[in-house]
Design a protein around this motif. Structure first.
Motif, PDB file in Angstrom:
ATOM      1  N   ASP A  19      -9.773 -61.432  27.515  1.00 32.91           N
ATOM      2  CA  ASP A  19      -9.619 -60.786  28.802  1.00 32.91           C
ATOM      3  C   ASP A  19     -10.251 -59.405  28.794  1.00 32.91           C
ATOM      4  O   ASP A  19      -9.881 -58.552  27.998  1.00 32.91           O
ATOM      5  CB  ASP A  19      -8.135 -60.685  29.154  1.00 32.91           C
ATOM      6  CG  ASP A  19      -7.959 -60.590  30.649  1.00 32.91           C
ATOM      7  OD1 ASP A  19      -8.976 -60.382  31.342  1.00 32.91           O
ATOM      8  OD2 ASP A  19      -6.831 -60.731  31.121  1.00 32.91           O
ATOM      9  N   TYR A  21     -10.086 -57.561  31.402  1.00 31.71           N
ATOM     10  CA  TYR A  21      -9.390 -56.785  32.431  1.00 31.71           C
ATOM     11  C   TYR A  21      -8.086 -56.214  31.900  1.00 31.71           C
ATOM     12  O   TYR A  21      -7.404 -56.847  31.094  1.00 31.71           O
ATOM     13  CB  TYR A  21      -9.081 -57.665  33.644  1.00 31.71           C
ATOM     14  CG  TYR A  21     -10.317 -58.166  34.333  1.00 31.71           C
ATOM     15  CD1 TYR A  21     -11.022 -57.344  35.193  1.00 31.71           C
ATOM     16  CD2 TYR A  21     -10.782 -59.454  34.109  1.00 31.71           C
ATOM     17  CE1 TYR A  21     -12.166 -57.791  35.826  1.00 31.71           C
ATOM     18  CE2 TYR A  21     -11.929 -59.920  34.739  1.00 31.71           C
ATOM     19  CZ  TYR A  21     -12.611 -59.079  35.597  1.00 31.71           C
ATOM     20  OH  TYR A  21     -13.744 -59.529  36.221  1.00 31.71           O
ATOM     21  N   GLY A  25      -6.017 -54.952  36.897  1.00 30.29           N
ATOM     22  CA  GLY A  25      -7.158 -55.656  37.470  1.00 30.29           C
ATOM     23  C   GLY A  25      -8.477 -54.925  37.297  1.00 30.29           C
ATOM     24  O   GLY A  25      -9.523 -55.458  37.654  1.00 30.29           O
ATOM     25  N   SER A  26      -8.444 -53.710  36.761  1.00 34.72           N
ATOM     26  CA  SER A  26      -9.712 -53.020  36.502  1.00 34.72           C
ATOM     27  C   SER A  26     -10.197 -53.403  35.099  1.00 34.72           C
ATOM     28  O   SER A  26      -9.428 -53.885  34.276  1.00 34.72           O
ATOM     29  CB  SER A  26      -9.534 -51.511  36.611  1.00 34.72           C
ATOM     30  OG  SER A  26      -8.658 -51.048  35.616  1.00 34.72           O
ATOM     31  N   ILE A  27     -11.483 -53.162  34.841  1.00 40.12           N
ATOM     32  CA  ILE A  27     -12.029 -53.518  33.524  1.00 40.12           C
ATOM     33  C   ILE A  27     -11.470 -52.573  32.467  1.00 40.12           C
ATOM     34  O   ILE A  27     -11.348 -51.371  32.711  1.00 40.12           O
ATOM     35  CB  ILE A  27     -13.566 -53.475  33.562  1.00 40.12           C
ATOM     36  CG1 ILE A  27     -14.043 -54.600  34.495  1.00 40.12           C
ATOM     37  CG2 ILE A  27     -14.161 -53.637  32.179  1.00 40.12           C
ATOM     38  CD1 ILE A  27     -15.478 -54.936  34.379  1.00 40.12           C
ATOM     39  N   ARG A  28     -11.088 -53.123  31.323  1.00 38.08           N
ATOM     40  CA  ARG A  28     -10.460 -52.323  30.263  1.00 38.08           C
ATOM     41  C   ARG A  28     -11.373 -51.173  29.846  1.00 38.08           C
ATOM     42  O   ARG A  28     -12.559 -51.363  29.614  1.00 38.08           O
ATOM     43  CB  ARG A  28     -10.143 -53.203  29.061  1.00 38.08           C
ATOM     44  CG  ARG A  28      -8.791 -53.894  29.170  1.00 38.08           C
ATOM     45  CD  ARG A  28      -8.450 -54.704  27.927  1.00 38.08           C
ATOM     46  NE  ARG A  28      -9.279 -54.384  26.791  1.00 38.08           N
ATOM     47  CZ  ARG A  28      -9.940 -55.285  26.066  1.00 38.08           C
ATOM     48  NH1 ARG A  28      -9.863 -56.555  26.378  1.00 38.08           N
ATOM     49  NH2 ARG A  28     -10.665 -54.904  25.056  1.00 38.08           N
ATOM     50  N   GLU A  58     -17.275 -61.669  36.405  1.00 35.04           N
ATOM     51  CA  GLU A  58     -16.870 -60.636  35.453  1.00 35.04           C
ATOM     52  C   GLU A  58     -18.041 -59.692  35.204  1.00 35.04           C
ATOM     53  O   GLU A  58     -17.892 -58.469  35.188  1.00 35.04           O
ATOM     54  CB  GLU A  58     -16.407 -61.273  34.137  1.00 35.04           C
ATOM     55  CG  GLU A  58     -15.155 -62.118  34.298  1.00 35.04           C
ATOM     56  CD  GLU A  58     -14.836 -62.986  33.085  1.00 35.04           C
ATOM     57  OE1 GLU A  58     -13.673 -63.386  32.955  1.00 35.04           O
ATOM     58  OE2 GLU A  58     -15.747 -63.269  32.276  1.00 35.04           O
ATOM     59  N   ASP A  61     -18.358 -57.393  38.097  1.00 34.49           N
ATOM     60  CA  ASP A  61     -17.379 -56.300  38.037  1.00 34.49           C
ATOM     61  C   ASP A  61     -17.804 -55.248  37.021  1.00 34.49           C
ATOM     62  O   ASP A  61     -17.658 -54.044  37.253  1.00 34.49           O
ATOM     63  CB  ASP A  61     -15.995 -56.845  37.647  1.00 34.49           C
ATOM     64  CG  ASP A  61     -15.329 -57.581  38.798  1.00 34.49           C
ATOM     65  OD1 ASP A  61     -15.796 -57.417  39.941  1.00 34.49           O
ATOM     66  OD2 ASP A  61     -14.356 -58.316  38.561  1.00 34.49           O
TER      67      ASP A  61
ATOM     68  N   GLN B 247     -12.275 -65.282  42.157  1.00 32.96           N
ATOM     69  CA  GLN B 247     -13.142 -64.740  41.120  1.00 32.96           C
ATOM     70  C   GLN B 247     -13.929 -65.840  40.417  1.00 32.96           C
ATOM     71  O   GLN B 247     -15.114 -65.677  40.153  1.00 32.96           O
ATOM     72  CB  GLN B 247     -12.312 -63.962  40.106  1.00 32.96           C
ATOM     73  CG  GLN B 247     -13.124 -63.523  38.905  1.00 32.96           C
ATOM     74  CD  GLN B 247     -12.792 -62.121  38.466  1.00 32.96           C
ATOM     75  OE1 GLN B 247     -11.641 -61.698  38.530  1.00 32.96           O
ATOM     76  NE2 GLN B 247     -13.791 -61.386  38.020  1.00 32.96           N
ATOM     77  N   ARG B 365      -9.455 -54.789  44.837  1.00 31.10           N
ATOM     78  CA  ARG B 365      -9.629 -54.308  43.461  1.00 31.10           C
ATOM     79  C   ARG B 365     -11.011 -53.734  43.204  1.00 31.10           C
ATOM     80  O   ARG B 365     -11.494 -53.722  42.074  1.00 31.10           O
ATOM     81  CB  ARG B 365      -9.365 -55.437  42.457  1.00 31.10           C
ATOM     82  CG  ARG B 365      -7.945 -55.966  42.578  1.00 31.10           C
ATOM     83  CD  ARG B 365      -7.618 -56.908  41.459  1.00 31.10           C
ATOM     84  NE  ARG B 365      -6.203 -57.242  41.469  1.00 31.10           N
ATOM     85  CZ  ARG B 365      -5.600 -57.906  40.508  1.00 31.10           C
ATOM     86  NH1 ARG B 365      -6.266 -58.285  39.448  1.00 31.10           N
ATOM     87  NH2 ARG B 365      -4.318 -58.178  40.575  1.00 31.10           N
ATOM     88  N   ASP B 368     -10.859 -48.580  41.391  1.00 28.86           N
ATOM     89  CA  ASP B 368      -9.961 -48.455  40.248  1.00 28.86           C
ATOM     90  C   ASP B 368     -10.255 -47.151  39.525  1.00 28.86           C
ATOM     91  O   ASP B 368     -11.058 -46.348  39.991  1.00 28.86           O
ATOM     92  CB  ASP B 368     -10.091 -49.666  39.321  1.00 28.86           C
ATOM     93  CG  ASP B 368     -11.522 -49.907  38.893  1.00 28.86           C
ATOM     94  OD1 ASP B 368     -12.240 -48.926  38.645  1.00 28.86           O
ATOM     95  OD2 ASP B 368     -11.934 -51.080  38.816  1.00 28.86           O
TER      96      ASP B 368
END
Lengths: 471, 471
Positions: A19, A21, A25-28, A58, A61, B247, B365, B368
């Protein structure tokens, strides 16, 4: 040094590959930092393993989350490993920025691998020259297909359709159809129904895949096909098409040209995007903002918001001139100046409640001639009840505040008048705009505010003038 | 007489059977009139031929369009021919009204024919007693299935899932799977993928139907199945589930219990409804209205709108008390009372523009921690530019209007201050509310208006007091 950085990156990215995210819900942030470092280090191994393999959305994003200069660098570094589909998932501004920096040859090479609907999505934003240069480098059939889709009007079903589909003649059996699908290499990437056509490509019907799977091999396709009543003309607006999908729970639908010939297929995933866009459009328009995107610049944003503010400024001056009619009264009773924004403001709030419900119901087609009269009567009732309720409340507070019962009585009456006017404006203005073919979401708010402001000031100050000046 | 009426009705309805809708998307008035007459005449033949055969969503639209007493009569007349699924397409108020008038035995009989997700949709609105009585009349397996779905929290994936699905073991071949589907009677009404499970119902993977159709009979399912990373916990909120669908462009997804066992399937048609509902919710909340429906009564609607108006009344009194601080100044310069709503109003409009963009971007989303700072800087820039622009414009007009350059200068400064404050409030308030876990759509507008009103009045009247009182 670099070596160690790369190794650490690769290891920790693999551990959490599941994952990218974080909870909200934001990207790590740690993944973003790793990608940033990998771009700076030109660490192709990391980028191919952990970025190129991301799902297109992804990757989209991620592209939105990194810095503008990193975006170009990333796409350049990945080269042919960059999945162009990701560009369909980002803001238009970012898409254009990236596409402009890519050589047309690279785009042409990548666009051949895309589904036709994604390819059109990217091509339609390009200027004419670049588009033609890219199209010229594509194989003939691909070029013809894309050009045909691009020839349909913007926001039409023809633009959003996929031109790859499976079509069979009605006299084939289920067995023949299955054998065909097993042997044919050039099938769409995924599909949920097949189409039945005559030799001129005229659409005869559709068969869902689950229907094929539960039918014996020897059965003829024509006996299990459904004559479709939901084929979509290529010229149809995408919003109208999406309403058909919603109403009849379609997963995909045939798109036909003016001669009823099958030219493509519209799928639910594109429709979901349209539904989102349309709902977003209503919300943005009611809030007085147009098609702006988060990635727009200060100047672009500022410019796009000016028209709405300008129209509102005009109505603000109209209500100011209403106030100026009662200059003499205000000079004598300053309490009126203190209280008048309450009358106007509460009317504005009540009006925007009614207007929101009306605009939304018109958009979803829940409000039409059959119930407009009933809903209008309801809103009138609501306006009266809440007008009495809040009028009395404000009247009591104002009466005590200024130790003057007459001020209380005046504001109660004015509030009642204005909240009733607000309810009526909130329902009739969107209905009238809709009737004339205008989009009620765009302009209703201005008119409703104009009415609640002027009615509020006029009723309160007018009543006060009559009361104080004549007594 | 009745005979002729019926004949005419039948003939003209057949002629236009293709479409019961008029151009603007509402149900055709002549069709409505025919249905009304048929209900009055108890003309079962017409109702069965032209109403019972409608698509569930068309029937739903029809039910919403006719009068409340006609609705009950229609459902009673049709009896077992009435497709209960249509009730999933109407407002909650109308659904409850109809269900309350139907004998529980008829509901129980009809609910057995529904997909489980539709059955749950209807059952969940009923009071406990009626629901238990209906469940008690269902066959055992049906009852267990529905009760399990109803045990999941409201708005969870478990509530929206369908409990009918096709699941096969991994060691089956494609041929065996196809043969199974050809022989099995009890398959879901429609499906687009099958699930691969172990003997304990643990989910191993999924196979899309088109993958089965393009694969040779002897190939084993486990070699073509996709290990799914998008299975959905039954407890997951439907909004979160719908974001996964969007998504990853899913058509359906496995719903699993806390032990990763397959319990149902969530399909895109339900998700499309969720997406619509969620987008509608944001729009309605921003407009200060809650979950109200068009069919709600005057009293219900009025009551549901009171809280928002009450909160706004409070902030209106706060800004009135700000004005009252400057009573003496207004008494001397009445022009201030005339112009002050322009300062407050334009701030409110600019603030609601920024707020709308922020609330929407948070919901999708797109906003962020990675871009919040950049977007905030952009909004500050927009606030300054539009503040200068509209400040100067208003200043010039006001200066000429009241023949007083100092008033022009004062209002220009106040507008600049307020439009900058509006931009900052429009972005920070939704962000802060989101941070604290509150829904920014519900309460942002109140806070933003409170800030733009008080800042507008305070800056304009404060500056004016300093200027006129000290000179």
């Amino acid at each position: 040094m670099t070596e160690t950085g790369e190794e650490t990156r690769t290891r920790s990215a693999q551990e959490d590959a599941a994952d990218i995210y974080s909870e909200d819900g934001s990207i790590r942030s740690d993944f973003l930092a790793m990608v940033g470092a990998a771009i700076a280090d030109r660490d192709l191994l990391f980028l191919r393993q952990h970025v190129a393999r991301l799902h297109e959305s992804e990757l989209g994003d991620l592209i939105e989350a990194i810095q503008p200069d990193q975006r170009i660098a990333l796409v350049r570094l990945l080269g042919d490993d960059f999945d162009l589909t990701a560009l369909t998932e980002v803001d238009e501004g970012i898409r254009l920025q990236i596409v402009e920096h890519l050589p047309n040859a690279q785009i042409a090479a990548a666009i051949g691998d895309l589904d036709s609907d994604d390819a059109v999505y990217i091509l339609e934003d390009l200027d004419h020259e670049d588009r033609e240069e890219i199209l010229a480098q594509l194989p003939f059939t691909e070029r013809v297909r894309l050009r045909r889709a691009l020839d349909y009007p913007e926001s039409s079903a023809g633009r959003r359709m996929q031109t790859e589909f499976v079509a069979v003649p009605p006299f084939w059996t289920v067995g023949q159809t299955i054998d065909y699908m097993r042997d044919e290499e050039d099938l769409p990437e995924s599909f949920t129904q097949i189409f039945v056509i005559d030799p001129t490509f005229k659409l005869l019907g559709t068969v869902d895949l689950d229907r094929i799977l539960r039918t014996k091999r020897q059965v003829k396709i024509e006996t299990i096909m459904r004559e479709t009543s939901h084929s979509i003309p290529a010229e149809m607006d995408q919003e109208e098409a999406s309403q058909l999908f919603e109403q009849y729970d379609l997963l995909s639908a045939a798109v036909v040209d003016e001669n009823e010939r099958l030219v493509g297929v519209l799928t639910i995933d594109d429709v979901v995007d349209v539904i989102q866009e349309e709902a977003e459009e209503d919300l943005m328009r009611l809030g007085g903002v147009g098609d702006e995107e988060l990635s727009d610049s200060v100047v672009e944003t500022s410019r796009s918001r000016v028209p709405w503010l300008a129209v509102n400024l005009f109505t603000a001056f109209v209500s100011a001139s209403v106030i100026s009619l009662f200059e003499a009264t205000i000079e004598q009773v300053v309490a009126l100046a203190i209280l008048m924004p309450i009358v106007a403001g509460m009317g504005g709030n009540a009006g925007s409640q009614t207007m929101t419900v009306t605009v939304r119901a018109l958009a979803t087609r829940d409000l039409d001639i059959h119930n407009a009269w009933r809903v209008a009567r309801r809103e009138a009732g609501v306006g009266l009840i809440n007008g009495v309720l809040f009028g009395c409340l404000v009247g009591i507070v104002a009466g005590f505040w200024f130790h003057d019962a007459s001020i209380g009585g005046l504001i109660t009456t004015a509030m009642l008048i204005n909240m009733f006017a607000a309810a009526m404006a909130g329902i009739t203005i969107p209905l009238l705009l809709h009737r004339t073919g205008a989009d009620p979401a765009v302009s209703s708010a201005v008119f409703v505010t104009a009415i609640t402001d002027t009615t509020g000031f006029f009723s309160f100050l007018g009543l006060a003038t009559w009361w104080f000046m004549s007594s």
